[in-house]
Design an enzyme around this catalytic site. Structure first.
Site, short mmCIF file in Angstrom:
data_model
loop_
_atom_site.label_atom_id
_atom_site.label_comp_id
_atom_site.label_asym_id
_atom_site.label_seq_id
_atom_site.Cartn_x
_atom_site.Cartn_y
_atom_site.Cartn_z
N CYS A 2 14.62 42.52 -34.06
CA CYS A 2 15.02 43.24 -32.84
C CYS A 2 13.89 43.15 -31.82
O CYS A 2 12.76 42.82 -32.16
CB CYS A 2 15.26 44.71 -33.14
N ASN A 103 12.24 48.30 -34.61
CA ASN A 103 12.17 46.89 -35.01
C ASN A 103 11.53 46.84 -36.39
O ASN A 103 10.44 47.35 -36.58
CB ASN A 103 11.32 46.12 -33.99
N GLY A 104 12.23 46.20 -37.32
CA GLY A 104 11.73 46.12 -38.70
C GLY A 104 12.79 46.65 -39.65
O GLY A 104 13.84 47.09 -39.22
N TYR A 243 8.35 31.26 -35.87
CA TYR A 243 9.70 31.08 -35.33
C TYR A 243 10.12 32.13 -34.29
O TYR A 243 10.72 31.80 -33.28
CB TYR A 243 10.72 31.12 -36.49
#
Ligand code: AMP
Length: 466
Positions: A2, A103-104, A243
């Site tokens: 995210c 996020n995570g 990435y």
């Protein structure tokens, strides 16, 4: 995975959060949302499925007053891809609205959720992030910050959070620091973002990255450092650099572009392709690696594959068959570059191997004489439990096949993966600890479920709520 963004003391925060999310679109394309808090402490929320540019209009942003706001772009890794899981999540809290963007992945969310449900909590989503909200609400501490701390002490895994309580904005990074968060200055206020590319788009000046275990409180234009979370060995996610992050960002103190070039150079050292006519990337995530490969080997860099930018990331399509088809829709070889040539194709990673296999067939069909496939990261042998969307063991090609078998499966003339030592060598002198569990199996936390193919932490909720 995210993207998160926060703004404090920024007039029309909604517009700036929107811009920030736009730059963080690559971190999540399933849903997005913004919550602002106005001067009367009233929260205004808008969340929807889809891309940031499709979700928000000028009218919607204009209807969200306030100088404080947070936003989120979502790519589901825990919890289904449904609107109720879109973030930020928000609740009425005793001192004003509480909103949170995460996020995570929390690795102990399923057990915490079972426990909370047994004590009467009613969940509105199937995402792991809502667990945090319930833990905060149930804490017996009196002060909001102590309640947050109570909640954080109970969760395990990866969490980078932007959170508002009333008009106070918080930025929090778990003690291992899996996911990035950067603080920026914008006029008379501050912004927080997953990556520096989101600071650039709003014209904010980077102040610094938050360190693992750090949390800060921003009131208006005042930043205060709160006592850090209990220290743990740092485990920055190396896949962010390989990435996930944009090459124009600086993440974990590194230029993503420079890091990827260095991987490309190492790859050329470890797996040369003497006699090849040209090298090209699988655009866009491995462009910098192909550059590095070309720099080191002296093999001419070409644009051998063209990417259709209007197709979402291959991973986002549900189901294997549509993923294979999407790879074909997404990439097309340039016949003039590959026809009759011996080519080196550089990708950042092989996950299921479907993209590489489709590409090899397309490049062969376009006339390539030899194809030397190179992965700028080692074989991915295990899933990520910390927020990267890698599939289960059974779907990971390098978990079920040897490199020689993958070589055969792809139908290439040679295959080379960057070694784990080579990858570690690229970061070893920067003084930070990295998580490379997807390559090495060295998971820094207990992983959810005892079985290798651990069940999803999704706990079904009644269809009526969805
Ligand atoms: P696959 O076809 O499953 O082997 O996927 C490999 C391709 O997906 C590579 O070209 C990568 O750039 C890309 N990729 C790697 N990891 C991810 C991820 N977590 N989410 C989306 N795409 C990814």
């Amino acid at each position: 995975m995210c993207g998160v963004f926060g703004a404090s003391n920024i007039p029309n925060a909604a517009q700036q959060v929107y811009m920030g999310l736009y730059a963080l679109q690559h971190r999540g394309q399933e849903s997005a949302g913004i919550i602002t808090v106005d001067d009367d402490n009233v929260a205004h929320a808008h969340r929807s499925m889809g891309l940031v540019s499709d979700i928000f209009s000028t009218e919607i942003l204009d209807s969200m007053p306030g100088s404080v706001g947070i936003g989120h772009t979502r790519y589901s890794t825990a919890g289904s891809s449904i609107i109720s899981n879109a973030q930020p999540c928000a609740v009425d809290y005793h001192v004003g609205p509480l909103a949170l963007a995460h996020n995570g992945n929390l690795t102990n969310a399923a057990e915490l959720k079972r426990d909370l449900v047994s004590k009467g909590s009613i969940f509105q989503t199937s995402s792991d992030s809502e667990v945090l909200v319930h833990l905060i609400a149930r804490s017996e501490a009196r002060k909001p910050e102590d309640q947050i701390l109570d909640a954080l002490e109970r969760v395990e895994g990866a969490y980078t959070l932007v959170l508002t309580i009333g008009k106070t904005l918080y930025g929090i990074v778990d003690s291992r620091g899996f996911r990035p968060l950067v603080l920026g200055k914008l006029n008379d206020g501050y912004v927080l973002a997953s990556e520096t590319c989101a600071l650039d788009i709003v014209g904010a000046t980077p102040v610094r990255e938050l360190q693992p275990g750090e949390w800060i409180r921003i009131d208006g234009n005042e930043v205060q450092e709160l006592p850090p979370l209990p220290p743990k060995p740092h485990r920055r996610c190396i896949f962010e650099l390989i990435y996930f992050s944009r090459p124009d960002s600086k993440v974990f103190g590194k230029s993503v572009d420079r890091f990827r070039r260095s991987l490309g150079r190492r790859l050329a050292q470890e797996h040369p392709a003497p006699g090849a006519d040209c090298v090209f990337s699988v655009p866009d995530s491995s462009n910098a690696m192909a550059l590095g490969y070309s720099e080191h080997s002296g093999i001419k860099l070409e644009h051998g594959l063209i990417r259709n930018h209007y197709v979402g990331r291959t991973f986002i399509s549900p189901g294997q068959s549509s993923r294979t088809e999407k790879a074909r829709i997404k990439f097309n070889p340039v016949r003039e570059v590959v026809d009759g040539k011996s080519v080196v194709v550089v990708d950042d990673s092989l996950v299921r191997g479907t993209t590489a296999r489709s590409l090899v067939k397309m490049i062969r069909d376009a006339g390539a004489k030899e194809i030397h496939f190179r992965s700028s990261s080692p074989p991915i042998t295990g899933p990520c439990y910390y927020g990267i969307d890698t599939p289960t063991y059974g779907e990971l090609i390098a978990s079920t096949h040897t490199v020689e078998q993958i070589h055969q499966h792809l139908g290439v003339d040679s295959l080379g993966y960057l070694s784990l030592e080579g990858l570690r060598g690229a970061v070893e002198r920067d003084g930070t600890g990295y998580c490379d569990a997807c390559f090495s199996g060295a998971y820094p936390t207990a992983v959810p479920g005892a079985e290798p193919d651990a069940p999803s932490i999704d706990i079904p909720i009644p269809a009526t709520i969805r």
